[in-house]
Design a protein around this motif. Sequence first.
Motif, mmCIF file in Angstrom:
data_model
loop_
_atom_site.group_PDB
_atom_site.id
_atom_site.type_symbol
_atom_site.label_atom_id
_atom_site.label_comp_id
_atom_site.label_asym_id
_atom_site.label_seq_id
_atom_site.Cartn_x
_atom_site.Cartn_y
_atom_site.Cartn_z
ATOM 1 N N ARG A 1 -8.476 6.748 3.996
ATOM 2 C CA ARG A 1 -8.439 5.162 4.749
ATOM 3 C C ARG A 1 -7.106 4.823 4.128
ATOM 4 O O ARG A 1 -6.738 4.894 2.762
ATOM 5 C CB ARG A 1 -9.220 4.167 4.458
ATOM 6 N N ARG A 2 -6.176 4.060 4.658
ATOM 7 C CA ARG A 2 -4.960 3.297 4.127
ATOM 8 C C ARG A 2 -5.395 1.909 3.762
ATOM 9 O O ARG A 2 -6.150 1.332 4.214
ATOM 10 C CB ARG A 2 -3.987 3.216 5.305
ATOM 11 N N GLU A 3 -5.151 1.830 2.465
ATOM 12 C CA GLU A 3 -5.446 0.801 1.665
ATOM 13 C C GLU A 3 -4.245 -0.145 1.386
ATOM 14 O O GLU A 3 -3.123 0.319 1.004
ATOM 15 C CB GLU A 3 -5.931 0.969 0.151
ATOM 16 N N GLY B 1 0.923 -1.163 -0.012
ATOM 17 C CA GLY B 1 -0.139 -0.075 -0.006
ATOM 18 C C GLY B 1 0.778 1.181 -0.073
ATOM 19 O O GLY B 1 2.111 1.352 0.601
ATOM 20 N N SER C 1 -11.743 -4.319 7.395
ATOM 21 C CA SER C 1 -11.919 -3.168 7.609
ATOM 22 C C SER C 1 -11.435 -2.728 9.106
ATOM 23 O O SER C 1 -12.101 -3.803 10.037
ATOM 24 C CB SER C 1 -13.167 -2.534 7.306
ATOM 25 N N LEU D 1 -7.824 -5.213 -3.465
ATOM 26 C CA LEU D 1 -7.857 -4.824 -2.184
ATOM 27 C C LEU D 1 -8.013 -5.870 -1.070
ATOM 28 O O LEU D 1 -8.919 -6.658 -1.179
ATOM 29 C CB LEU D 1 -9.249 -3.546 -2.105
ATOM 30 N N VAL E 1 -12.842 -8.281 2.178
ATOM 31 C CA VAL E 1 -11.972 -7.002 2.545
ATOM 32 C C VAL E 1 -12.168 -6.921 4.076
ATOM 33 O O VAL E 1 -13.340 -6.987 4.451
ATOM 34 C CB VAL E 1 -12.577 -6.019 1.583
ATOM 35 N N GLU F 1 -7.368 -4.749 2.732
ATOM 36 C CA GLU F 1 -7.883 -4.183 3.969
ATOM 37 C C GLU F 1 -7.779 -2.673 3.917
ATOM 38 O O GLU F 1 -6.965 -2.040 3.156
ATOM 39 C CB GLU F 1 -6.873 -4.442 5.075
ATOM 40 N N GLN F 2 -8.867 -2.031 4.601
ATOM 41 C CA GLN F 2 -8.959 -0.541 4.615
ATOM 42 C C GLN F 2 -8.756 -0.311 6.049
ATOM 43 O O GLN F 2 -9.651 -0.756 6.873
ATOM 44 C CB GLN F 2 -10.165 0.116 4.193
ATOM 45 N N GLN F 3 -7.742 0.559 6.511
ATOM 46 C CA GLN F 3 -7.406 0.852 7.813
ATOM 47 C C GLN F 3 -7.587 2.427 8.216
ATOM 48 O O GLN F 3 -7.266 3.183 7.321
ATOM 49 C CB GLN F 3 -5.961 0.472 8.056
ATOM 50 N N ARG F 4 -8.446 2.604 9.175
ATOM 51 C CA ARG F 4 -8.704 3.974 9.665
ATOM 52 C C ARG F 4 -7.724 4.606 10.124
ATOM 53 O O ARG F 4 -6.691 3.993 10.810
ATOM 54 C CB ARG F 4 -9.794 3.911 10.636
ATOM 55 N N ARG G 1 -1.580 1.545 -3.843
ATOM 56 C CA ARG G 1 -1.612 0.938 -4.808
ATOM 57 C C ARG G 1 -0.508 1.237 -5.914
ATOM 58 O O ARG G 1 -0.497 2.416 -6.331
ATOM 59 C CB ARG G 1 -3.137 1.119 -5.395
#
Length: 295
Positions: free
Chosen positions: A263-265, A147, A294, A159, A292, A161-164, A149
Motif C-alpha cells: 500500500r502507498r502510505e 510519502g 483507506s 499516517l 486514517v 492514508e493507505q492507498q491500494r 515515510r
Amino acid sequence: MHVGDLRWFAVLAETEHLTEAAAALGTSQPNLSRSLRRVESAFGVQLFEREHRGMRLNPYGRVVLEAARTGSAAVDSARQRIEALLDPESGTVRLGFLHSVATSLLPDLLKAFREEAPAVRFALRQEPAHDIVEDLESGEAEIGIIGPRPDPEVFGWHLLEQQRMCLHVPPGHPLASRRRVELAAAADESFVGLRPGFGFRRISEELCRAAGFTPRLAFEATDLATIDSLVGAGLGVAVLPSGAVRGNDSGAVSIPLAGVRARREIGLAWRLRAQLTPAAERFRTFVRSQPVRSS
C-alpha cells in the motif's frame, strides 16, 4: 549600541533638546547622554552640533536618523510578524505537500481545519517528496504531507492514508473489464510514469520488478494527474494509487492489482528537533485526530 539607543537617538534628533527628549522617553538626562555617546561611538562621528541653547543635528546625524527610522520600522514589522506567528488563531502554517494529494487528501484536510480555525493562513508548497524533505530540514516548511515515510531518526510521522495499488488502462483496453489484474499481464505495454526522483516512481518500479519485468516508459511526467490524462488518451498504461486522482474525466479505467499487498502510505511529517509555531502545532494536533483513510 542597542536598537533602543537608535530609538532614543531618533527622539533626540526630532526634538533637538536633551531635557525634552529625556522627558518624552521617561528617562534621565545622564542616561540619554550615555545612550547618545554609544551611538556616536558606533559611527565614529559626532551627530549633533552643540549650541548654547541646545543641539542641532548635523549632516552625519541626518544620515543616522534616516537609518534609525528605517531600522525602527523594520524592527516593529518583525515584531508584528512574530506576534502573528505566535498566535494560534491567526498564524501561518508553512506546509509542503505532494502533487498527488492536491485534489483529494489536502483539500479535505484544509476544509475541515478551516471550520475550526478560519483565521489561520497557509503558505503552501507543492513539490515532490525529496524537495519536501529538504524544505523540512531547512525550515522552509514546518510540516509536510509526504510519502513514503522519511527518516524516522529525523522526522516525526503520522499516517494519514493507505492507498491500494491499481493498474490504469485506457478506455476499451483488453484489461479494462477485469475486476482485478496481475501486473505481469501488462509487461508488454508502454507505461506512463513519473520522472526519476519521485517517491512513487520507486514504488511503481519495485512492483514491476517483483512482477518480473522492467516497464518500457513512453513518457515521464511530474504529477499523477498528467499520467492519468495521458493514459486516458491512450499513450500507455500506468501504476497509480487508488484515489490519488480526483475529478479527472480522462476516461482511464483503474483496476486493483491482484497479489499485491503493498500500500502507498501518505502521512504528515515534521522535523523532530524543530519547534513548530503555535498555528502549525494546532494544525498537526487537528490532523492527528482524524481517522486514517483507506482507498
